[in-house]
Design a protein around this motif. Sequence first.
Motif, PDB file in Angstrom:
ATOM      1  N   TRP A 202      32.510  42.227   5.492  1.00 20.83           N
ATOM      2  CA  TRP A 202      32.579  41.754   4.443  1.00 20.83           C
ATOM      3  C   TRP A 202      30.941  41.175   4.214  1.00 20.83           C
ATOM      4  CZ3 TRP A 202      37.656  39.138   2.805  1.00 20.83           C
ATOM      5  CH2 TRP A 202      38.683  40.113   3.079  1.00 20.83           C
ATOM      6  N   GLY A 203      30.322  41.050   4.960  1.00 22.59           N
ATOM      7  CA  GLY A 203      28.720  40.528   4.867  1.00 22.59           C
ATOM      8  C   GLY A 203      28.930  38.918   4.731  1.00 22.59           C
ATOM      9  N   ILE A 204      29.493  38.353   5.511  1.00 21.31           N
ATOM     10  CA  ILE A 204      29.915  36.983   5.490  1.00 21.31           C
ATOM     11  C   ILE A 204      29.293  36.001   6.895  1.00 21.31           C
ATOM     12  CG2 ILE A 204      31.452  36.649   4.004  1.00 21.31           C
ATOM     13  CD1 ILE A 204      33.589  36.342   6.340  1.00 21.31           C
ATOM     14  N   GLY A 205      29.103  34.840   7.074  1.00 24.57           N
ATOM     15  CA  GLY A 205      28.606  34.213   8.235  1.00 24.57           C
ATOM     16  C   GLY A 205      29.902  34.006   9.107  1.00 24.57           C
ATOM     17  N   ASP A 206      29.681  33.834  10.246  1.00 21.30           N
ATOM     18  CA  ASP A 206      30.605  33.934  11.254  1.00 21.30           C
ATOM     19  C   ASP A 206      31.307  32.481  11.345  1.00 21.30           C
ATOM     20  OD1 ASP A 206      28.889  32.263  12.528  1.00 21.30           O
ATOM     21  OD2 ASP A 206      28.485  33.626  14.177  1.00 21.30           O
ATOM     22  N   GLU A 207      31.005  31.464  10.500  1.00 21.95           N
ATOM     23  CA  GLU A 207      31.764  30.412  10.271  1.00 21.95           C
ATOM     24  C   GLU A 207      32.457  30.405   9.068  1.00 21.95           C
ATOM     25  OE1 GLU A 207      28.889  30.675   9.217  1.00 21.95           O
ATOM     26  OE2 GLU A 207      28.949  30.276   7.105  1.00 21.95           O
ATOM     27  N   ALA A 208      32.399  31.360   8.059  1.00 18.85           N
ATOM     28  CA  ALA A 208      32.749  31.575   6.837  1.00 18.85           C
ATOM     29  C   ALA A 208      34.377  32.043   6.512  1.00 18.85           C
ATOM     30  CB  ALA A 208      31.769  32.228   6.046  1.00 18.85           C
ATOM     31  N   SER A 209      34.851  32.658   7.570  1.00 21.93           N
ATOM     32  CA  SER A 209      36.025  33.526   7.256  1.00 21.93           C
ATOM     33  C   SER A 209      37.259  32.470   6.626  1.00 21.93           C
ATOM     34  CB  SER A 209      36.743  33.956   8.513  1.00 21.93           C
ATOM     35  OG  SER A 209      35.868  34.980   8.849  1.00 21.93           O
ATOM     36  N   LEU A 213      38.688  32.663   2.713  1.00 21.02           N
ATOM     37  CA  LEU A 213      40.192  33.267   2.636  1.00 21.02           C
ATOM     38  C   LEU A 213      40.955  32.257   1.681  1.00 21.02           C
ATOM     39  CD1 LEU A 213      41.961  35.318   3.428  1.00 21.02           C
ATOM     40  CD2 LEU A 213      42.385  34.079   5.563  1.00 21.02           C
ATOM     41  N   ARG A 214      40.499  30.848   1.892  1.00 17.89           N
ATOM     42  CA  ARG A 214      41.186  29.981   1.162  1.00 17.89           C
ATOM     43  C   ARG A 214      40.632  29.999  -0.207  1.00 17.89           C
ATOM     44  NH1 ARG A 214      39.486  26.175   5.266  1.00 17.89           N
ATOM     45  NH2 ARG A 214      40.880  26.013   6.850  1.00 17.89           N
ATOM     46  N   LEU A 215      39.369  30.356  -0.561  1.00 17.20           N
ATOM     47  CA  LEU A 215      38.971  30.863  -1.877  1.00 17.20           C
ATOM     48  C   LEU A 215      39.751  31.841  -2.490  1.00 17.20           C
ATOM     49  CD1 LEU A 215      35.059  30.393  -1.409  1.00 17.20           C
ATOM     50  CD2 LEU A 215      36.504  29.051  -2.625  1.00 17.20           C
ATOM     51  N   GLY A 216      39.892  32.998  -1.711  1.00 14.90           N
ATOM     52  CA  GLY A 216      40.635  34.096  -2.133  1.00 14.90           C
ATOM     53  C   GLY A 216      42.088  33.781  -2.535  1.00 14.90           C
ATOM     54  N   LEU A 248      34.107  36.196  -4.564  1.00 15.82           N
ATOM     55  CA  LEU A 248      33.185  37.406  -4.218  1.00 15.82           C
ATOM     56  C   LEU A 248      31.981  37.029  -4.029  1.00 15.82           C
ATOM     57  CD1 LEU A 248      34.495  39.710  -7.567  1.00 15.82           C
ATOM     58  CD2 LEU A 248      35.555  39.490  -5.124  1.00 15.82           C
ATOM     59  N   ARG A 249      31.213  36.025  -4.666  1.00 14.56           N
ATOM     60  CA  ARG A 249      29.845  35.841  -4.396  1.00 14.56           C
ATOM     61  C   ARG A 249      29.479  35.581  -2.847  1.00 14.56           C
ATOM     62  NH1 ARG A 249      27.725  38.731  -7.626  1.00 14.56           N
ATOM     63  NH2 ARG A 249      27.410  38.123  -9.704  1.00 14.56           N
ATOM     64  N   PRO A 250      30.365  35.248  -2.037  1.00 19.20           N
ATOM     65  CA  PRO A 250      29.784  34.978  -0.728  1.00 19.20           C
ATOM     66  C   PRO A 250      29.815  35.992   0.266  1.00 19.20           C
ATOM     67  CG  PRO A 250      31.373  33.153  -1.252  1.00 19.20           C
ATOM     68  CD  PRO A 250      31.568  34.160  -2.354  1.00 19.20           C
ATOM     69  N   GLN A 251      30.406  37.064  -0.573  1.00 23.58           N
ATOM     70  CA  GLN A 251      30.390  38.605   0.311  1.00 23.58           C
ATOM     71  C   GLN A 251      29.307  39.436   0.007  1.00 23.58           C
ATOM     72  OE1 GLN A 251      34.534  40.180   0.324  1.00 23.58           O
ATOM     73  NE2 GLN A 251      35.167  38.117  -0.959  1.00 23.58           N
ATOM     74  N   ALA A 252      28.521  39.783   0.910  1.00 21.53           N
ATOM     75  CA  ALA A 252      27.560  40.801   1.000  1.00 21.53           C
ATOM     76  C   ALA A 252      28.181  42.241   0.094  1.00 21.53           C
ATOM     77  CB  ALA A 252      26.679  41.161   2.006  1.00 21.53           C
ATOM     78  N   ARG A 253      29.226  42.577   0.470  1.00 19.92           N
ATOM     79  CA  ARG A 253      29.835  43.713   0.081  1.00 19.92           C
ATOM     80  C   ARG A 253      29.906  43.713  -1.684  1.00 19.92           C
ATOM     81  NH1 ARG A 253      36.348  44.116   1.322  1.00 19.92           N
ATOM     82  NH2 ARG A 253      36.881  42.092   0.735  1.00 19.92           N
ATOM     83  N   PHE A 254      29.838  42.681  -2.252  1.00 13.54           N
ATOM     84  CA  PHE A 254      30.267  42.628  -3.605  1.00 13.54           C
ATOM     85  C   PHE A 254      28.866  42.363  -4.231  1.00 13.54           C
ATOM     86  CE2 PHE A 254      34.736  41.821  -2.370  1.00 13.54           C
ATOM     87  CZ  PHE A 254      35.272  42.877  -2.947  1.00 13.54           C
ATOM     88  N   ALA A 255      27.869  41.980  -3.527  1.00 12.76           N
ATOM     89  CA  ALA A 255      26.338  41.411  -4.160  1.00 12.76           C
ATOM     90  C   ALA A 255      25.938  42.456  -5.056  1.00 12.76           C
ATOM     91  CB  ALA A 255      25.486  41.500  -2.886  1.00 12.76           C
ATOM     92  N   HIS A 256      26.176  43.719  -5.058  1.00 14.12           N
ATOM     93  CA  HIS A 256      25.637  44.500  -6.067  1.00 14.12           C
ATOM     94  C   HIS A 256      26.253  44.478  -7.328  1.00 14.12           C
ATOM     95  CE1 HIS A 256      29.077  46.659  -4.529  1.00 14.12           C
ATOM     96  NE2 HIS A 256      28.998  47.409  -5.364  1.00 14.12           N
ATOM     97  N   LEU A 257      27.391  43.954  -7.802  1.00 13.47           N
ATOM     98  CA  LEU A 257      28.246  44.097  -8.922  1.00 13.47           C
ATOM     99  C   LEU A 257      27.588  42.915 -10.104  1.00 13.47           C
ATOM    100  CD1 LEU A 257      32.053  43.647  -7.602  1.00 13.47           C
ATOM    101  CD2 LEU A 257      30.706  45.829  -8.368  1.00 13.47           C
ATOM    102  N   ASP A 258      27.452  43.490 -11.220  1.00 16.61           N
ATOM    103  CA  ASP A 258      26.950  42.971 -12.345  1.00 16.61           C
ATOM    104  C   ASP A 258      28.245  42.091 -12.898  1.00 16.61           C
ATOM    105  OD1 ASP A 258      28.510  44.588 -13.430  1.00 16.61           O
ATOM    106  OD2 ASP A 258      26.751  45.756 -14.594  1.00 16.61           O
ATOM    107  N   ASP A 259      28.062  41.653 -14.093  1.00 18.77           N
ATOM    108  CA  ASP A 259      29.162  40.546 -14.721  1.00 18.77           C
ATOM    109  C   ASP A 259      30.285  41.538 -15.055  1.00 18.77           C
ATOM    110  OD1 ASP A 259      27.541  38.497 -14.284  1.00 18.77           O
ATOM    111  OD2 ASP A 259      26.802  38.396 -16.227  1.00 18.77           O
ATOM    112  N   ALA A 260      29.946  42.607 -15.566  1.00 19.83           N
ATOM    113  CA  ALA A 260      31.046  43.533 -15.814  1.00 19.83           C
ATOM    114  C   ALA A 260      31.896  43.920 -14.610  1.00 19.83           C
ATOM    115  CB  ALA A 260      30.536  44.833 -16.577  1.00 19.83           C
ATOM    116  N   GLY A 261      31.304  44.222 -13.577  1.00 18.37           N
ATOM    117  CA  GLY A 261      31.803  44.609 -12.370  1.00 18.37           C
ATOM    118  C   GLY A 261      32.976  43.112 -11.988  1.00 18.37           C
ATOM    119  N   ILE A 262      32.381  42.089 -12.149  1.00 18.76           N
ATOM    120  CA  ILE A 262      33.100  41.036 -11.559  1.00 18.76           C
ATOM    121  C   ILE A 262      34.119  41.005 -12.658  1.00 18.76           C
ATOM    122  CG2 ILE A 262      32.973  38.479 -11.481  1.00 18.76           C
ATOM    123  CD1 ILE A 262      31.190  39.394  -9.412  1.00 18.76           C
TER     124      ILE A 262
END
Lengths: 299, 417
Positions: A202-209, A213-216, A248-262
């Motif tokens: 998901w492209g997150i830090g190893d302290e971030a899971s 998940l709580r944000l999700g 979504l923003r903390p995850q590198a796998r969604f970093a390419h999305l624009d506002d329409a994608g979000i």
Amino acid sequence: MTDRFLSGHASCPGCAVALGVRLVLRALGEDTVLVVPPSCIAVMMGPLPLSSVTLPVLQTAFETTAAAASGLSRAYRARGEAVTVVCLAGDGGTHDIGLQALSGAAERNEDFIYVCFDNEGYQNTGNQKSSATPWGARTASTPRGKATRKKDIIEILAAHGIPYAATASPAHPDDLARKVARARALTGTRFLHVTCPCVPGWGIGDEASLRLLRLGVEAKAVPLYEVEDGLRYRISHWPEGIPVVEYLRPQARFAHLDDAGIAAIQAEVDRRWDALLWRAARAAEDPSTAPSAGLSRAH
Amino acid sequence: MIAGPDERLREEAEPPNREDPRTLTMIEPRMLLTGNHAVAQAVLLARPQVIPVYPITPQTPILERLLELGDRGELAGELITVESEHSAMAACIAASLAGVRVFTATASQGIALMHEMLHYAAGARAPVVMANVNRTLASPWGFWPDQTDSLAQRDTGWIQFYCESAQEALDTVLQAFRVAESVLLPAMVVTEAMYISHTLEPVDVPGPEVVARFLPPYEPALRLDPARPRSLGGTATPAQWRANRLAMQAAMGLALEAVTEAGRRYGELTGRGYGPLEGYRMEGARVALVTAGGLAGTAREAVDRLRDEGVAAGLLKVRLFRPFPAALLADALAPVPAVAVIDRNCSVGSGGIFAQEIRAALQPHPRPGRRVFSYVAGLGGVNVSVERLRQIARDALGRPAPWPEPILEEALVEDGR
């Protein structure tokens, strides 16, 4: 509490699946036999002749988890032994290649607990997309982002009318333990879906899971609920309803999305949440969903 | 080592006296059974505790009979009507590793779908017993016998028996459990679509006391048991994986002895002894018809006719295909100048599969002037008549030189041989 999943296993640092496995095994008894298909969990179980768990494990072929669990559960019944068979599988092994065997076993109401640790892709083989990967996520096999939505595995299992289906999160350990206990108290096919962020995938830090998940959960992207007999829905955690972009923003796998994608993901999250509310409300009002209304189970 | 026809005529054991009430328990009731129902009857006697099954033509009467027996309470095992053959085998393996006797049955596309799990069963040393009814593989669809479905599983590590009749199917299922459970390898009992599966024959059925003496309950030393937690199937290093395969190869060596022992012991108890091979009128044979399965029955008739005509023909039936009884074959064929291997199967691009194996088995035992011919006949269930087998025997005798290519039965017609 007894830890049956020991330290020294081979998961990545900060792995939410490893924590999920530990929490699930804590809530189970000593009379348990595990079934594990190829997955990150299989790696964690340890190479021969070592084992990371204090319970017997059968490592089976990828698409056979629920079929192997059926065979085990019937064998112990034939021997007159009280054994709880518990499957620990990933999303690829559940949503994709193992779905036929799982559907067959659920239709037969085979007596086992199936736990799917969903990290939304084939992370063990380097982050290829599975049918559990959400729309828009970049993976090694969806370089422009996945073009189709995530498969709703809970609804598929609930549609079989199995005694118990529930979602859970390792960031909500008390809720998770309660759901495992509820599953243990029932017989027949019981299904738990545990969402687990993947540090490299998901492209997150190893302290971030867990924070992620709580944000999700609070964004309704990871709803926590349970369904009994495919009819009685109960939402077990009411989310704050924060915008999904915060998840979504903390995850590198969604970093390419624009506002329409979000916005597209927000719409999908809202649609699924509304459908869940509708089912829960219908279950509360409709007497046909009462526990006594279910068909009796043959075995 | 070779069970001859005399043995099959109950010379070894004292024949049961059907008039004497004191021997009632030893008397075998004679039932009129199809090959499929003979298999089901053997399963009833073997008392497996878990039976996962999925229906496929022409195996379905096995499944239906077992479910009927289960419904009537005569068969105490757990019957699992799974959603595919792949799941049937996965459930068999897991149940076996939990420490129970298991059985399943399939055919054709079903065994092909199981292929992955056939390797898995052998590698996990799960002594699953399975009946497979030989049937063509698609495409195109067909419903008649062809051995390619089971022969294509030859490298999976399964013991394989080929049966000539319903009687042999019943007897072999019981022996397969004894062999598989003693060497911890899975075993396949192969019959044949329609000609065996759906043909009624009188079958002598051993009583439960006899079977109890022949087949003790299955209680493995190691199993998946929460009281003694052990894991099965984890990742192996190259050296561990190699050790696993070498152990399987060694177990196959033991299986050859176990098959011989089980066939002998079964003969002592029932009067019907079996070996890995069976010779019929092989004494002084100038040509041997070598075949497996239902074709062997027709070949007996062809051999009788040929002998009546003054042709020194014999039949060598290959009952055990894995482990391949290579040394026994070399012994049995040592004096025979013309060997006609008849395959109802085809490894496309090579030819008959039994012929490949037999040629390889004979290669270390050269004999001047011996010719081994490969005949591919009866593909797709086309009838192989007594006349066709006589034609094959005469063709083999008439070919003075080695003929490495497979000889297709159509070519015999064209040559007018």
